[in-house]
Design an enzyme around this catalytic site. Structure first.
Site, PDB file in Angstrom:
ATOM      1  N   ASP A  10       0.860  -1.182   0.000  1.00 15.07           N
ATOM      2  CA  ASP A  10       0.000   0.000   0.000  1.00 15.07           C
ATOM      3  C   ASP A  10       0.899   1.237   0.000  1.00 15.07           C
ATOM      4  O   ASP A  10       1.731   1.403   0.910  1.00 15.07           O
ATOM      5  CB  ASP A  10      -0.851  -0.059   1.275  1.00 15.07           C
ATOM      6  CG  ASP A  10      -1.708   1.171   1.471  1.00 15.07           C
ATOM      7  OD1 ASP A  10      -1.689   2.082   0.613  1.00 15.07           O
ATOM      8  OD2 ASP A  10      -2.399   1.222   2.504  1.00 15.07           O
ATOM      9  N   ASN A  24      -7.278  12.410 -10.555  1.00 16.72           N
ATOM     10  CA  ASN A  24      -8.095  12.836 -11.690  1.00 16.72           C
ATOM     11  C   ASN A  24      -7.874  14.328 -11.912  1.00 16.72           C
ATOM     12  O   ASN A  24      -7.323  15.029 -11.061  1.00 16.72           O
ATOM     13  CB  ASN A  24      -9.578  12.491 -11.474  1.00 16.72           C
ATOM     14  CG  ASN A  24     -10.106  13.019 -10.150  1.00 16.72           C
ATOM     15  OD1 ASN A  24      -9.945  14.190  -9.834  1.00 16.72           O
ATOM     16  ND2 ASN A  24     -10.718  12.151  -9.365  1.00 16.72           N
ATOM     17  N   GLY A  32      -9.720   3.662  -5.988  1.00 10.70           N
ATOM     18  CA  GLY A  32      -8.374   3.137  -6.202  1.00 10.70           C
ATOM     19  C   GLY A  32      -7.340   3.771  -5.283  1.00 10.70           C
ATOM     20  O   GLY A  32      -7.614   4.054  -4.111  1.00 10.70           O
ATOM     21  N   ASP A  34      -6.132   6.719  -5.339  1.00 12.55           N
ATOM     22  CA  ASP A  34      -6.577   8.070  -4.969  1.00 12.55           C
ATOM     23  C   ASP A  34      -7.411   8.008  -3.683  1.00 12.55           C
ATOM     24  O   ASP A  34      -7.189   8.775  -2.739  1.00 12.55           O
ATOM     25  CB  ASP A  34      -7.400   8.640  -6.128  1.00 12.55           C
ATOM     26  CG  ASP A  34      -7.606  10.141  -6.025  1.00 12.55           C
ATOM     27  OD1 ASP A  34      -6.832  10.800  -5.327  1.00 12.55           O
ATOM     28  OD2 ASP A  34      -8.552  10.641  -6.645  1.00 12.55           O
ATOM     29  N   TYR A 125      -8.650   3.710 -14.964  1.00 13.23           N
ATOM     30  CA  TYR A 125      -8.413   4.339 -16.272  1.00 13.23           C
ATOM     31  C   TYR A 125      -8.095   3.320 -17.376  1.00 13.23           C
ATOM     32  O   TYR A 125      -7.992   3.694 -18.550  1.00 13.23           O
ATOM     33  CB  TYR A 125      -7.295   5.389 -16.175  1.00 13.23           C
ATOM     34  CG  TYR A 125      -7.757   6.726 -15.610  1.00 13.23           C
ATOM     35  CD1 TYR A 125      -9.032   6.882 -15.082  1.00 13.23           C
ATOM     36  CD2 TYR A 125      -6.927   7.838 -15.619  1.00 13.23           C
ATOM     37  CE1 TYR A 125      -9.459   8.095 -14.563  1.00 13.23           C
ATOM     38  CE2 TYR A 125      -7.352   9.067 -15.104  1.00 13.23           C
ATOM     39  CZ  TYR A 125      -8.618   9.185 -14.573  1.00 13.23           C
ATOM     40  OH  TYR A 125      -9.045  10.396 -14.075  1.00 13.23           O
TER      41      TYR A 125
HETATM   42  P1  ADP Z   1      -6.158   5.118 -12.413  1.00 17.08           P
HETATM   43  O1  ADP Z   1      -7.473   5.854 -12.314  1.00 17.08           O
HETATM   44  O2  ADP Z   1      -5.007   6.021 -12.789  1.00 17.08           O
HETATM   45  O3  ADP Z   1      -6.263   3.898 -13.265  1.00 17.08           O
HETATM   46  P2  ADP Z   1      -6.296   3.505  -9.967  1.00 17.08           P
HETATM   47  O4  ADP Z   1      -6.144   4.001  -8.578  1.00 17.08           O
HETATM   48  O5  ADP Z   1      -7.625   2.976 -10.370  1.00 17.08           O
HETATM   49  O6  ADP Z   1      -5.801   4.703 -10.909  1.00 17.08           O
HETATM   50  O7  ADP Z   1      -5.226   2.370 -10.233  1.00 17.08           O
HETATM   51  C1  ADP Z   1      -3.848   2.613 -10.395  1.00 17.08           C
HETATM   52  C2  ADP Z   1      -3.075   1.486  -9.757  1.00 17.08           C
HETATM   53  O8  ADP Z   1      -3.010   1.686  -8.345  1.00 17.08           O
HETATM   54  C3  ADP Z   1      -3.680   0.094  -9.958  1.00 17.08           C
HETATM   55  O9  ADP Z   1      -2.633  -0.817 -10.260  1.00 17.08           O
HETATM   56  C4  ADP Z   1      -4.262  -0.226  -8.587  1.00 17.08           C
HETATM   57  O10 ADP Z   1      -4.274  -1.622  -8.333  1.00 17.08           O
HETATM   58  C5  ADP Z   1      -3.250   0.456  -7.697  1.00 17.08           C
HETATM   59  N1  ADP Z   1      -3.638   0.726  -6.308  1.00 17.08           N
HETATM   60  C6  ADP Z   1      -4.866   0.790  -5.748  1.00 17.08           C
HETATM   61  N2  ADP Z   1      -4.769   1.071  -4.436  1.00 17.08           N
HETATM   62  C7  ADP Z   1      -3.449   1.188  -4.154  1.00 17.08           C
HETATM   63  C8  ADP Z   1      -2.683   1.451  -2.966  1.00 17.08           C
HETATM   64  N3  ADP Z   1      -3.269   1.665  -1.791  1.00 17.08           N
HETATM   65  N4  ADP Z   1      -1.324   1.482  -3.065  1.00 17.08           N
HETATM   66  C9  ADP Z   1      -0.708   1.282  -4.254  1.00 17.08           C
HETATM   67  N5  ADP Z   1      -1.363   1.021  -5.397  1.00 17.08           N
HETATM   68  C10 ADP Z   1      -2.713   0.975  -5.354  1.00 17.08           C
END
Ligand code: ADP
Length: 174
Positions: A10, A24, A32, A34, A125
């Site tokens: 994480d 965004n 996600g 964010d 995305y």
């Molecule tokens: P985007 O909208 O840019 O696609 P996302 O957050 O949906 O962004 O996903 C981007 C990446 O971050 C994905 O590989 C997702 O699995 C990962 N992700 C989600 N939560 C975490 C976290 N707490 N720490 C690190 N990576 C994460």
């Protein structure tokens, strides 16, 4: 390259100077990574994002902004806006490279030594993971070849597939 490491976990719990958020354009908390960052940082982060949005408007795709980290024990958060995958003909590759490059520039210009990236654009995305990993790795490798800061780049992978892709690519980056 020894200045790059690949870990699973994480991104909000890493011991680095600055973490990158896959934000965004409106800098509004989403899902996600964010969502995880906003949850860990607390309401102060959303307030900073809203203030920057009021002042500058939307952050264009491929660009990045830096701000404080609220309750997350790092020095700053860089919000980078990756492209939404639309099939590959809308300069997604160039825009994704820009998101990494501009984040690295910001970290370097603030003197930060250690930065961690999530796999920008590969979640909600929809950017295909293998292609995105290749762009992330080659952009970071190119940047590090020409800059002494940041000294250390961590790719923080949230799923096994992403971790394996980065590990494989790391072996070819020198
Ligand atoms: P985007 O909208 O840019 O696609 P996302 O957050 O949906 O962004 O996903 C981007 C990446 O971050 C994905 O590989 C997702 O699995 C990962 N992700 C989600 N939560 C975490 C976290 N707490 N720490 C690190 N990576 C994460």
């Amino acid at each position: 390259m020894s200045r790059i490491s690949v870990i699973s976990g994480d991104i909000t719990s890493l011991d680095v100077d600055v973490i990158v958020n896959a934000a965004n354009a409106q800098l509004q908390g989403g899902g996600g990574v964010d969502g995880a960052i906003h949850h860990a940082a607390g309401p102060e982060l959303l307030e900073q994002c809203a203030a920057i949005y009021r002042q500058n408007g939307a952050c264009p795709t491929g660009q990045a902004v830096i701000m404080g980290a609220g309750d997350i024990p790092v020095k700053a958060i860089i919000h980078a806006v990756g492209p939404v995958w639309q099939g590959g003909d809308c300069d997604e590759a160039g825009l994704l490279a820009d998101a990494y490059h501009n984040s690295l520039q910001l970290a370097a210009s603030h003197g930060y030594q250690r930065i961690a990236f999530p796999a920008i654009s590969t979640g909600i995305y929809g950017y295909p993971k293998p292609a995105a990993a290749q762009i992330a790795m080659s952009t970071v490798c190119d940047f590090l070849r020409n800059h002494s800061l940041p000294h250390q780049v961590v790719f923080c992978c949230y799923d096994q597939e992403t971790h394996d892709l980065y590990q494989h690519l790391l072996m070819n980056c020198d």
